[in-house]
Design a protein around this motif. Structure first.
Motif, PDB file in Angstrom:
ATOM      1  N   ARG A 173      11.596  10.138   1.741  1.00  0.00           N
ATOM      2  CA  ARG A 173      10.820   8.942   2.057  1.00  0.00           C
ATOM      3  C   ARG A 173       9.385   9.302   2.445  1.00  0.00           C
ATOM      4  O   ARG A 173       8.455   8.534   2.190  1.00  0.00           O
ATOM      5  N   GLU A 174       9.211  10.432   3.061  1.00  0.00           N
ATOM      6  CA  GLU A 174       7.881  10.813   3.526  1.00  0.00           C
ATOM      7  C   GLU A 174       6.905  10.924   2.357  1.00  0.00           C
ATOM      8  O   GLU A 174       5.752  10.498   2.446  1.00  0.00           O
ATOM      9  N   ASN A 175       7.373  11.507   1.254  1.00  0.00           N
ATOM     10  CA  ASN A 175       6.518  11.672   0.075  1.00  0.00           C
ATOM     11  C   ASN A 175       6.693  10.546  -0.950  1.00  0.00           C
ATOM     12  O   ASN A 175       5.974  10.502  -1.947  1.00  0.00           O
ATOM     13  N   ASP A 187       0.855  -1.182   0.000  1.00  0.00           N
ATOM     14  CA  ASP A 187       0.000   0.000   0.000  1.00  0.00           C
ATOM     15  C   ASP A 187       0.894   1.235   0.000  1.00  0.00           C
ATOM     16  O   ASP A 187       1.844   1.320   0.784  1.00  0.00           O
ATOM     17  N   PRO A 188       0.629   2.215  -0.863  1.00  0.00           N
ATOM     18  CA  PRO A 188       1.488   3.396  -0.929  1.00  0.00           C
ATOM     19  C   PRO A 188       1.706   4.104   0.409  1.00  0.00           C
ATOM     20  O   PRO A 188       2.769   4.702   0.614  1.00  0.00           O
ATOM     21  N   MET A 189       0.757   4.008   1.310  1.00  0.00           N
ATOM     22  CA  MET A 189       0.939   4.685   2.591  1.00  0.00           C
ATOM     23  C   MET A 189       2.032   4.019   3.432  1.00  0.00           C
ATOM     24  O   MET A 189       2.547   4.617   4.387  1.00  0.00           O
ATOM     25  N   HIS A 190       2.404   2.793   3.089  1.00  0.00           N
ATOM     26  CA  HIS A 190       3.463   2.097   3.824  1.00  0.00           C
ATOM     27  C   HIS A 190       4.790   2.082   3.084  1.00  0.00           C
ATOM     28  O   HIS A 190       5.791   1.602   3.618  1.00  0.00           O
ATOM     29  N   SER A 199       5.292  19.676 -11.510  1.00  0.00           N
ATOM     30  CA  SER A 199       4.090  19.045 -10.967  1.00  0.00           C
ATOM     31  C   SER A 199       4.235  17.536 -11.125  1.00  0.00           C
ATOM     32  O   SER A 199       4.401  17.045 -12.251  1.00  0.00           O
ATOM     33  N   LEU A 200       4.169  16.830 -10.001  1.00  0.00           N
ATOM     34  CA  LEU A 200       4.288  15.377 -10.044  1.00  0.00           C
ATOM     35  C   LEU A 200       2.902  14.754 -10.050  1.00  0.00           C
ATOM     36  O   LEU A 200       2.100  14.998  -9.136  1.00  0.00           O
ATOM     37  N   PRO A 201       2.596  13.922 -11.039  1.00  0.00           N
ATOM     38  CA  PRO A 201       1.283  13.283 -11.082  1.00  0.00           C
ATOM     39  C   PRO A 201       1.173  12.180 -10.026  1.00  0.00           C
ATOM     40  O   PRO A 201       2.193  11.637  -9.589  1.00  0.00           O
ATOM     41  N   PRO A 202      -0.029  11.820  -9.624  1.00  0.00           N
ATOM     42  CA  PRO A 202      -0.200  10.762  -8.629  1.00  0.00           C
ATOM     43  C   PRO A 202       0.175   9.403  -9.202  1.00  0.00           C
ATOM     44  O   PRO A 202      -0.196   9.080 -10.337  1.00  0.00           O
ATOM     45  N   LEU A 203       0.928   8.624  -8.402  1.00  0.00           N
ATOM     46  CA  LEU A 203       1.405   7.316  -8.872  1.00  0.00           C
ATOM     47  C   LEU A 203       1.904   7.432 -10.306  1.00  0.00           C
ATOM     48  O   LEU A 203       1.536   6.661 -11.192  1.00  0.00           O
ATOM     49  N   GLY A 204       2.763   8.435 -10.498  1.00  0.00           N
ATOM     50  CA  GLY A 204       3.197   8.752 -11.853  1.00  0.00           C
ATOM     51  C   GLY A 204       4.702   8.889 -11.964  1.00  0.00           C
ATOM     52  O   GLY A 204       5.412   9.094 -10.975  1.00  0.00           O
ATOM     53  N   ASN A 215       6.841   9.437  -8.525  1.00  0.00           N
ATOM     54  CA  ASN A 215       5.999   9.737  -7.369  1.00  0.00           C
ATOM     55  C   ASN A 215       5.238   8.459  -7.033  1.00  0.00           C
ATOM     56  O   ASN A 215       4.319   8.059  -7.749  1.00  0.00           O
ATOM     57  N   LEU A 216       5.604   7.823  -5.939  1.00  0.00           N
ATOM     58  CA  LEU A 216       5.135   6.474  -5.641  1.00  0.00           C
ATOM     59  C   LEU A 216       3.941   6.444  -4.704  1.00  0.00           C
ATOM     60  O   LEU A 216       3.627   5.416  -4.110  1.00  0.00           O
ATOM     61  N   THR A 217       3.255   7.554  -4.593  1.00  0.00           N
ATOM     62  CA  THR A 217       2.012   7.622  -3.829  1.00  0.00           C
ATOM     63  C   THR A 217       0.911   8.197  -4.725  1.00  0.00           C
ATOM     64  O   THR A 217       1.202   8.838  -5.746  1.00  0.00           O
TER      65      THR A 217
END
Length: 643
Positions: free
Chosen positions: A555-557, A419-422, A633-638, A576-578
């Motif tokens: 790591r936070e982002n 899960d991206p939050m982890h 601008s970083l896209p989500p999971l992009g 961007n891995l979240t």
């Protein structure tokens, strides 16, 4: 042609002529493990003898009391057409039978000296076999009027270590079946009509066929081979397969073949206990039996077996114009204790676990391949840290051209499944590969092994809702294609196959009717184009000079970015891995230039959200240890690639 040195022709051989294609020199090479074109001498060959057309047979069976050829032509009579034992100590039986030729179905009837066993065996060197479940060999040839000279003259560049190599791995029986009848496989020529334009459209540089050698047991996917010198009869003749290879070559697509020298099945008609003895394998199961696959292991120290194996590898490069061999299960061959408990294996002469005979075989194999075919590649599926797999033999390496990067595959899939939050707690899974990425010439594999046996499809390994699964998969592919090394993707992955691979069914081509799956397909097309058109992504793909992490500390982002360096130009890759979009994200850059976005995994035509960047100007603002930086601008999971 030399005649056998027989003083008198015994009456029991009345239907077979004492005729030979084998010279004393051939026999010397064979028995010393140095005959690399045995397929020209052993097996069945249609030849003229005293102006009469017939077929010459030669088979290695040193523990046989008698050997005869049986088939439809003699009513499968075991006594009417007996072969001659050679006068020398080679153990080869041979002879010529008049008036039979291509298409003749046959076996060898062998009476063994060991317990009087009576065996019926297919020909280890047969160029064609009956279609399973039938088990006889077929007299055939490999003559073909090739029309791929243009490719053959330029393939050295396409197959070189400094060229882009994006491989599409395919199982012929399940890539695409008859649309009106899933139970009917398409033949080699039918497959060529659709596969060749498809691979060209998708942008792959090479195709890798899972084993197409003759195998009776379809659930083995081709990895339990009985006919090492024959293309599978399920799909047509050897010439039909040559046509498929030729069509790929005429469209500038290279052809790699899976080659399996690690084990073979115990089928009664195969090479197992061929003459009643452990001829090709070891007698002791601690060396000759594979516990994982319940199959048998070649005796790599026996000279005649080495001639068989090296000849077989060269055969596919010679007669079928293959551009390389992916060698299966190399780790299982290199270690005597592979998948064995204490007491279940025999140490080498020095008391170690390494298989010294295999090490010397691989060195000899690669030396012969690259000497005869310097414009091909051998690729090892080797899953351990065995040193020097892709180092030249003169530096004490095994001499392979490339090696599958199994560590990268395992770490990457484990990371993307989270899960991206982890993910912030597991960034090392993503970055660790570059610690050893340049210790070998690595190929990054997302192969068939990762989408079977309950492992799930690549798409359904990804976490999150439907949009996030597809975004994660697009991100994974972008990371793969921008990571150092060549690439391999198993069929179906290029459009987000949702179900696990099933060798009995066609891929789910109907999924391309949906925008999300079509988006994956569009991304793979474009990332293949970017990979091939940006030299920074392949110029130094096996050198640390071609790669640099620019930041792995956020790591936070869960944002990382790195640089790929070519001979003349460089590119930046930001991941961007979240699933959180990050506008106004500042990164330090090594050059004070204007950047443009040349790829974005979040494009709307990929089923992304459409967040992108136009022309990006560098500012004199220090960031990430660089004197200048840019804001993007970083896209989500992009992922984006900047140039």
């Amino acid at each position: 042609m030399s005649k056998n040195k027989l003083t008198e022709k015994p009456t029991e051989f009345q239907n077979v002529e004492a005729y030979s294609l084998l010279s004393d020199f051939d026999i010397g090479l064979f028995m010393s493990g140095k005959h690399y074109k045995l397929y020209e001498k052993l097996g069945s060959h249609v030849v003229k003898n005293q102006e009469v057309l017939g077929t010459y047979f030669a088979v290695w069976a040193p523990n046989a009391e008698t050997v005869s050829v049986i088939g439809d032509f003699n009513g499968w009579n075991k006594t009417s057409h007996q072969l001659f034992p050679r006068w020398d100590s080679s153990g080869i039986w041979e002879g010529w039978i008049s008036n039979i030729g291509n298409g003749e179905v046959y076996k060898y009837a062998i009476k063994s000296k060991i317990g009087g066993q009576e065996l019926e065996k297919g020909d280890p060197f047969a160029l064609r076999w009956e279609e399973s479940p039938k088990t006889a060999s077929v007299v055939w040839d490999t003559w073909y009027e090739w029309d791929d000279s243009d490719w053959m003259s330029k393939r050295k560049k396409a197959n070189s270590l400094d060229a882009p190599m994006s491989v599409y791995e395919i199982h012929l029986g399940s890539w695409k079946r008859d649309p009106s009848n899933n139970d009917r496989r398409l033949g080699y020529r039918e497959i060529a009509d659709t596969l060749v334009p498809y691979i060209k459209e998708m942008g792959f540089t090479h195709v890798e066929f899972m084993p197409i050698m003759q195998h009776p047991y379809e659930p083995s996917w081709g990895y339990q081979i009985t006919g090492y010198f024959a293309a599978s009869s399920r799909f047509g003749t050897p010439q039909d397969f040559m046509y498929l290879v030729e069509q790929l070559h005429k469209n500038d697509i290279g052809v790699l073949l899976d080659w399996v020298p690690s084990h073979y099945p115990g089928d009664a008609n195969g090479i197992y206990r061929f003459d009643g003895s452990a001829l090709y394998e070891h007698e002791d199961p601690r060396e000759g039996y594979h516990p994982d696959w319940k199959s048998y292991i070649f005796n790599y120290g026996r000279y005649e077996v080495r001639s068989f194996l090296i000849s077989n590898a060269l055969f596919w490069l010679d007669r079928f114009h293959a551009d390389g061999l992916r060698v299966d299960a190399v780790a299982s061959m290199l270690y005597r204790d592979y998948s064995r408990n204490d007491g279940e294996w025999i140490p080498n002469m020095f008391g170690g676990r390494e298989n010294l005979e295999v090490i010397s075989l691989f060195k000899e194999l690669n030396e012969e391949i690259y000497k005869n075919y310097p414009d091909v590649q051998t690729i090892a599926e080797e899953s351990t840290a065995f040193p020097g797999v892709t180092k030249p033999t003169y530096l004490n390496g095994l001499g392979f051209g490339m090696k599958w990067m199994m560590g990268w595959m395992n770490d990457t899939l484990r990371y993307f499944a989270k899960d991206p939050m982890h993910r912030k707690w597991h960034q090392d899974d993503l970055t660790f590969s570059t610690v050893y990425a340049f210790s070998e010439n690595f190929m990054l594999p997302l192969s068939h092994d990762e989408v079977v046996y309950g492992k799930n499809s690549l798409l359904n390994k990804m976490p999150g809702d439907e949009w996030q699964k597809f975004a994660n998969l697009r991100l994974l592919y972008t990371y793969m294609f921008t990571h150092p090394g060549t690439k391999l993707l198993f069929m179906g992955g290029e459009f987000g196959q949702a179900e696990e691979w099933n060798f009995l069914n066609s891929l789910d081509w109907h999924l391309l009717e949906y925008d999300n799956h079509k988006g994956i397909s569009n991304l793979v097309k474009e990332i293949n184009h970017i990979y091939k058109s940006e030299p920074a992504l392949y110029d130094k793909q096996f050198s640390p000079e071609g790669f640099a992490w620019l930041d792995t500390t956020d790591r936070e982002n869960c944002v990382v970015y790195y640089q790929r360096k070519g001979l003349d130009e460089n590119v930046l890759i930001i991941l961007n891995l979240t699933p959180v979009p990050r506008p106004g994200y500042r990164i330090g850059v090594p050059e004070n230039k204007t950047y443009k976005e040349i790829f974005n995994s979040d494009k709307s035509e990929f089923w992304g959200s459409g967040i992108s960047n136009t022309k990006i100007k560098t500012e004199k603002i220090t960031s990430h240890g660089q004197a200048q930086s840019i804001e993007i601008s970083l896209p989500p999971l992009g992922a984006i690639i900047l140039k």
